[in-house]
Scaffold this motif. Structure first.
Motif, PDB file in Angstrom:
ATOM      1  N   VAL A   1       0.961  -1.394  -0.116  1.00 23.11           N
ATOM      2  CA  VAL A   1      -0.059  -0.125   0.064  1.00 23.11           C
ATOM      3  C   VAL A   1       0.892   1.464   0.000  1.00 23.11           C
ATOM      4  CG1 VAL A   1      -1.808   1.250   1.149  1.00 23.11           C
ATOM      5  CG2 VAL A   1      -2.009  -1.236   0.985  1.00 23.11           C
ATOM      6  N   ALA A   2       1.708   1.301   1.008  1.00 20.01           N
ATOM      7  CA  ALA A   2       2.750   2.373   0.848  1.00 20.01           C
ATOM      8  C   ALA A   2       3.284   2.695  -0.446  1.00 20.01           C
ATOM      9  CB  ALA A   2       3.924   2.259   1.963  1.00 20.01           C
ATOM     10  N   ALA A   3       3.936   1.746  -1.366  1.00 20.41           N
ATOM     11  CA  ALA A   3       4.418   1.760  -2.366  1.00 20.41           C
ATOM     12  C   ALA A   3       3.449   2.369  -3.467  1.00 20.41           C
ATOM     13  CB  ALA A   3       5.065   0.414  -3.049  1.00 20.41           C
ATOM     14  N   THR A   4       2.242   1.847  -3.529  1.00 21.61           N
ATOM     15  CA  THR A   4       1.444   2.390  -4.581  1.00 21.61           C
ATOM     16  C   THR A   4       0.731   3.604  -4.200  1.00 21.61           C
ATOM     17  OG1 THR A   4      -0.468   1.058  -3.379  1.00 21.61           O
ATOM     18  CG2 THR A   4       0.746  -0.060  -5.397  1.00 21.61           C
ATOM     19  N   ASP A   5       0.774   4.018  -2.828  1.00 20.54           N
ATOM     20  CA  ASP A   5       0.330   5.347  -2.530  1.00 20.54           C
ATOM     21  C   ASP A   5       1.436   6.337  -3.111  1.00 20.54           C
ATOM     22  OD1 ASP A   5      -1.984   4.638  -1.158  1.00 20.54           O
ATOM     23  OD2 ASP A   5      -1.128   4.922   0.903  1.00 20.54           O
ATOM     24  N   ALA A   6       2.601   5.899  -2.980  1.00 24.65           N
ATOM     25  CA  ALA A   6       3.858   6.897  -3.421  1.00 24.65           C
ATOM     26  C   ALA A   6       3.656   6.931  -4.864  1.00 24.65           C
ATOM     27  CB  ALA A   6       5.329   6.066  -3.099  1.00 24.65           C
ATOM     28  N   ILE A   7       3.326   6.040  -5.566  1.00 19.20           N
ATOM     29  CA  ILE A   7       3.226   6.189  -6.986  1.00 19.20           C
ATOM     30  C   ILE A   7       1.943   7.125  -7.440  1.00 19.20           C
ATOM     31  CG2 ILE A   7       2.366   4.846  -9.151  1.00 19.20           C
ATOM     32  CD1 ILE A   7       3.837   2.475  -7.946  1.00 19.20           C
ATOM     33  N   SER A   8       1.033   6.917  -6.568  1.00 15.22           N
ATOM     34  CA  SER A   8      -0.062   7.666  -6.681  1.00 15.22           C
ATOM     35  C   SER A   8       0.087   9.144  -6.619  1.00 15.22           C
ATOM     36  CB  SER A   8      -1.409   7.348  -5.787  1.00 15.22           C
ATOM     37  OG  SER A   8      -2.263   8.069  -5.807  1.00 15.22           O
ATOM     38  N   SER A   9       0.972   9.550  -5.380  1.00 17.43           N
ATOM     39  CA  SER A   9       1.196  11.063  -5.247  1.00 17.43           C
ATOM     40  C   SER A   9       2.400  11.374  -6.273  1.00 17.43           C
ATOM     41  CB  SER A   9       2.100  10.914  -3.944  1.00 17.43           C
ATOM     42  OG  SER A   9       2.469  12.176  -3.624  1.00 17.43           O
ATOM     43  N   ARG A  10       3.213  10.449  -6.834  1.00 18.35           N
ATOM     44  CA  ARG A  10       4.207  10.935  -7.849  1.00 18.35           C
ATOM     45  C   ARG A  10       3.557  11.305  -9.158  1.00 18.35           C
ATOM     46  NH1 ARG A  10       9.523   7.610  -9.838  1.00 18.35           N
ATOM     47  NH2 ARG A  10      10.172   9.117 -11.305  1.00 18.35           N
TER      48      ARG A  10
ATOM     49  N   ASP B   1      -0.797  14.084 -11.289  1.00 16.79           N
ATOM     50  CA  ASP B   1      -1.481  15.244 -12.407  1.00 16.79           C
ATOM     51  C   ASP B   1      -2.164  14.231 -13.406  1.00 16.79           C
ATOM     52  OD1 ASP B   1      -1.262  17.267 -10.901  1.00 16.79           O
ATOM     53  OD2 ASP B   1       0.650  17.872 -11.752  1.00 16.79           O
ATOM     54  N   ARG B   2      -1.404  12.863 -13.818  1.00 15.20           N
ATOM     55  CA  ARG B   2      -1.761  12.178 -14.791  1.00 15.20           C
ATOM     56  C   ARG B   2      -2.515  10.814 -14.387  1.00 15.20           C
ATOM     57  NH1 ARG B   2       3.527  10.485 -18.056  1.00 15.20           N
ATOM     58  NH2 ARG B   2       2.085   9.588 -19.298  1.00 15.20           N
ATOM     59  N   LEU B   3      -2.582  10.521 -13.235  1.00 16.47           N
ATOM     60  CA  LEU B   3      -3.046   9.265 -12.531  1.00 16.47           C
ATOM     61  C   LEU B   3      -4.776   9.223 -12.896  1.00 16.47           C
ATOM     62  CD1 LEU B   3      -2.573   6.666 -11.160  1.00 16.47           C
ATOM     63  CD2 LEU B   3      -3.379   7.844  -9.107  1.00 16.47           C
ATOM     64  N   ALA B   4      -5.025   8.047 -13.756  1.00 12.43           N
ATOM     65  CA  ALA B   4      -6.351   7.782 -13.997  1.00 12.43           C
ATOM     66  C   ALA B   4      -6.897   6.480 -12.981  1.00 12.43           C
ATOM     67  CB  ALA B   4      -6.587   6.977 -15.542  1.00 12.43           C
ATOM     68  N   GLY B   5      -5.837   5.753 -12.503  1.00 17.98           N
ATOM     69  CA  GLY B   5      -6.326   4.717 -11.599  1.00 17.98           C
ATOM     70  C   GLY B   5      -5.046   3.662 -11.363  1.00 17.98           C
ATOM     71  N   ILE B   6      -5.176   3.010 -10.207  1.00 20.46           N
ATOM     72  CA  ILE B   6      -4.300   1.953  -9.905  1.00 20.46           C
ATOM     73  C   ILE B   6      -5.115   0.825  -9.558  1.00 20.46           C
ATOM     74  CG2 ILE B   6      -2.566   1.093  -8.194  1.00 20.46           C
ATOM     75  CD1 ILE B   6      -1.492   3.877  -7.894  1.00 20.46           C
ATOM     76  N   SER B   7      -4.615  -0.740 -10.011  1.00 22.16           N
ATOM     77  CA  SER B   7      -5.308  -1.474  -9.894  1.00 22.16           C
ATOM     78  C   SER B   7      -4.593  -2.798  -9.835  1.00 22.16           C
ATOM     79  CB  SER B   7      -6.668  -1.780 -10.986  1.00 22.16           C
ATOM     80  OG  SER B   7      -5.955  -2.206 -12.453  1.00 22.16           O
ATOM     81  N   VAL B   8      -5.127  -4.031  -9.086  1.00 25.08           N
ATOM     82  CA  VAL B   8      -4.385  -5.114  -8.996  1.00 25.08           C
ATOM     83  C   VAL B   8      -5.152  -6.086 -10.170  1.00 25.08           C
ATOM     84  CG1 VAL B   8      -4.160  -7.128  -7.633  1.00 25.08           C
ATOM     85  CG2 VAL B   8      -4.529  -4.664  -6.528  1.00 25.08           C
TER      86      VAL B   8
ATOM     87  N   VAL C   1      -0.776   0.637 -13.580  1.00 23.71           N
ATOM     88  CA  VAL C   1      -1.228   2.169 -13.336  1.00 23.71           C
ATOM     89  C   VAL C   1      -1.497   2.728 -14.752  1.00 23.71           C
ATOM     90  CG1 VAL C   1       0.015   4.344 -12.557  1.00 23.71           C
ATOM     91  CG2 VAL C   1       0.824   2.135 -11.334  1.00 23.71           C
ATOM     92  N   TYR C   2      -2.603   3.324 -14.462  1.00 24.39           N
ATOM     93  CA  TYR C   2      -3.196   3.921 -16.029  1.00 24.39           C
ATOM     94  C   TYR C   2      -3.018   5.511 -15.935  1.00 24.39           C
ATOM     95  CZ  TYR C   2      -6.674   4.041 -19.927  1.00 24.39           C
ATOM     96  OH  TYR C   2      -6.951   4.144 -21.077  1.00 24.39           O
TER      97      TYR C   2
ATOM     98  N   PRO D   1      -8.359   6.188   0.238  1.00 23.59           N
ATOM     99  CA  PRO D   1      -7.366   6.147  -0.793  1.00 23.59           C
ATOM    100  C   PRO D   1      -6.311   5.360  -0.978  1.00 23.59           C
ATOM    101  CG  PRO D   1      -7.428   8.212   0.573  1.00 23.59           C
ATOM    102  CD  PRO D   1      -8.135   7.269   1.151  1.00 23.59           C
ATOM    103  N   GLY D   2      -6.080   4.330  -0.173  1.00 23.95           N
ATOM    104  CA  GLY D   2      -4.971   3.410  -0.492  1.00 23.95           C
ATOM    105  C   GLY D   2      -5.672   2.109  -0.789  1.00 23.95           C
ATOM    106  N   THR D   3      -7.198   2.148  -1.033  1.00 18.77           N
ATOM    107  CA  THR D   3      -7.685   0.914  -1.346  1.00 18.77           C
ATOM    108  C   THR D   3      -7.875   0.844  -2.982  1.00 18.77           C
ATOM    109  OG1 THR D   3      -9.391   0.867   0.459  1.00 18.77           O
ATOM    110  CG2 THR D   3      -9.999  -0.213  -1.291  1.00 18.77           C
ATOM    111  N   ARG D   4      -7.426  -0.280  -3.415  1.00 12.26           N
ATOM    112  CA  ARG D   4      -7.385  -0.178  -5.053  1.00 12.26           C
ATOM    113  C   ARG D   4      -8.342  -1.326  -5.783  1.00 12.26           C
ATOM    114  NH1 ARG D   4      -1.371  -1.779  -2.900  1.00 12.26           N
ATOM    115  NH2 ARG D   4      -2.819  -3.293  -2.194  1.00 12.26           N
ATOM    116  N   ALA D   5      -8.762  -0.907  -6.842  1.00 12.17           N
ATOM    117  CA  ALA D   5      -9.711  -1.765  -7.481  1.00 12.17           C
ATOM    118  C   ALA D   5      -8.876  -3.096  -7.703  1.00 12.17           C
ATOM    119  CB  ALA D   5     -10.106  -1.331  -8.882  1.00 12.17           C
ATOM    120  N   GLY D   6      -9.552  -4.254  -7.440  1.00 12.43           N
ATOM    121  CA  GLY D   6      -8.974  -5.452  -7.434  1.00 12.43           C
ATOM    122  C   GLY D   6      -8.524  -6.021  -6.270  1.00 12.43           C
ATOM    123  N   ASP D   7      -8.420  -5.117  -5.081  1.00 11.70           N
ATOM    124  CA  ASP D   7      -7.953  -5.804  -3.822  1.00 11.70           C
ATOM    125  C   ASP D   7      -9.024  -6.855  -3.288  1.00 11.70           C
ATOM    126  OD1 ASP D   7      -5.708  -4.237  -3.229  1.00 11.70           O
ATOM    127  OD2 ASP D   7      -6.629  -2.609  -2.093  1.00 11.70           O
ATOM    128  N   PHE D   8      -8.607  -7.811  -2.608  1.00 10.09           N
ATOM    129  CA  PHE D   8      -9.169  -9.008  -2.488  1.00 10.09           C
ATOM    130  C   PHE D   8      -9.664  -8.884  -0.832  1.00 10.09           C
ATOM    131  CE2 PHE D   8      -9.723 -13.619  -1.223  1.00 10.09           C
ATOM    132  CZ  PHE D   8     -10.512 -13.925  -2.312  1.00 10.09           C
TER     133      PHE D   8
END
Length: 414
Positions: free
Chosen positions: A54-63, A66-73, A83-84, A292-299
């Motif tokens: 979660v911390a790693a994908t949160d960092a990607i989301s922050s970085r 401006d371009r992020l459409a979504g992060i999914s599993v 990462v779209y 915010p740390g929850t991703r589509a595809g999380d089980f």
């Protein structure tokens, strides 16, 4: 007799197993292995990655905000994160170190709108979307596709000229990509039925209703147990032996982005909840997953008094259920999880993965045959101040004597 006296006088019962983080993940891994056709060992590895990434994908989301459409599993053919991004500038594949292993992160480009823009469009155009769809559709954001998803019945979609025509009209209205899904369904709160049975009698009709208890919370002075706001105010907790304990109503929050009720009781020795259908296994709450740390595809898993224990994928984020289920129309703050397991009586039940708490069940979307299309929950981010989730503190393993002494008090909170 005061509630504390009732609990203290309860007959002693045998201590039930209390899971560690590892044994909790092993239980959930069994469901994952069945769902995706992988070995239990591989399922356990993937759930470890899910929790520790979660911390790693949160960092990607922050970085890439401006371009992020979504992060999914992605679960098939292998486990990876997608990462779209908007724009055409490529980003090379990377890997996340999590759970004692690594998982690939694949960047896709070409999204038509950022997630922030889609969420803004959904939030500000709900009324206009309902008018265009000639119905009260449910809506949400799909991070896999970067689209605003509108779910409506076949009759109103046909009246609007068909799915393609409605899709084009909504894209023009919102200026973001839209996907219209046709689903004849009935959306409702999961009416009366952490993971324990709550019963009450409606004073207006005289009928008995059921809900499910969720997680333990505290306002710094009092301990409480959560359930859904649309449950009855006057509730009785039934333990696994069906012994009743009346609850004391503290407060209710049921508008817009809340569906929460809190009942009081004595402070528990540990924040435990039932995580199996038969209510024979207890789990501690050791962490809270933010929305915010929850991703589509999380089980994730949930326990409801009607359906028991089951697990499925997170489907839509920033979800707004259809109809006036929130004291009016709901805000796009909910999280939708795939069926097929949900039923009346599951309301208020805990949503979790391993020993991490995600939220409490609000309602569900049902197909015409009564089967569950998906359910939706309130993130624990929306607990009203000063209430917060009780988290397990580091402690020495309890002795059998301490377990026996504390069992009556603990049992109230399942």
């Amino acid at each position: 007799m005061p509630l504390l006296g009732i609990l203290a006088s309860a007959e002693p019962v045998a201590a039930q197993p209390i899971q560690t983080r590892e044994t909790a993940l092993l239980q959930d891994a069994g469901e994952y292995a069945r769902a995706y056709g992988v070995s239990p060992t591989e399922a356990f590895r993937r759930l470890q990655v899910q929790h520790d990434s979660v911390a790693a994908t949160d960092a990607i989301s922050s970085r890439y905000r401006d371009r992020l459409a979504g992060i999914s599993v992605q679960h098939r053919p292998d486990y990876r994160f997608i990462v779209y991004l908007t724009g055409s500038e490529p980003v090379p594949e990377t890997r996340i170190k999590a759970g004692g292993t690594t998982a690939p992160v694949i960047f896709r480009t070409g999204a038509k709108a950022s997630r922030d823009r889609v969420v803004w469009a959904l939030t500000n155009h709900q009324a206009a979307i309902r008018t265009a769809a000639r119905s009260y559709p449910s809506m949400g954001v799909d991070p896999r596709t970067g689209e605003l998803v509108v779910i409506a019945g076949s009759a109103p979609v046909a009246a609007a000229g068909g799915a393609a025509a409605l899709d084009a009209a909504l894209e023009k209205l919102t200026s973001v990509p839209v996907q219209v899904r046709v689903l004849d369904r009935v959306d409702r709160n999961l009416a009366l039925r952490g993971g324990g049975r709550l019963d009450g009698i409606d004073p207006a009709s005289g009928k008995r209703f059921r809900c499910t208890s969720g997680f333990m919370v505290s306002d710094g002075q009092r301990a409480g147990i959560t359930t859904a706001a649309h449950c009855l105010d006057d509730l009785t907790y039934l333990d696994p032996q069906r012994r009743p304990t009346p609850l004391s109503f503290i407060g209710q929050w049921g508008w817009g982005y809340h569906d929460l009720q809190i009942h009081g009781g004595p402070a528990p020795d540990r924040p435990l909840f039932y995580a199996d259908t038969a209510r024979t296994i207890e789990r501690p709450v050791e962490a809270q997953r933010s929305k915010p740390g929850t991703r589509a595809g999380d089980f994730v898993c949930h326990r409801g008094e009607s359906t028991g224990y089951s697990c499925a994928e997170v489907e839509l984020l920033d979800f707004a259920p259809a109809g006036e289920l929130c004291g009016g129309f709901c805000l796009p703050t909910w999280v939708a999880v795939a069926g097929p397991t949900c039923k009346q009586g599951d309301s208020g039940g805990p949503v979790f993965s391993g020993t991490t708490a995600f939220g409490i069940v609000k309602g569900a979307t049902f197909r015409p045959d009564g089967s569950c299309a998906f359910y939706f929950y309130m993130s624990l981010d929306y607990l009203p101040a000063p209430w917060s989730l009780l988290i397990e503190k580091t402690r020495s393993p309890p002795t059998l004597a301490n377990q026996a002494r504390s069992r009556a008090t603990r049992d109230f909170f399942r």
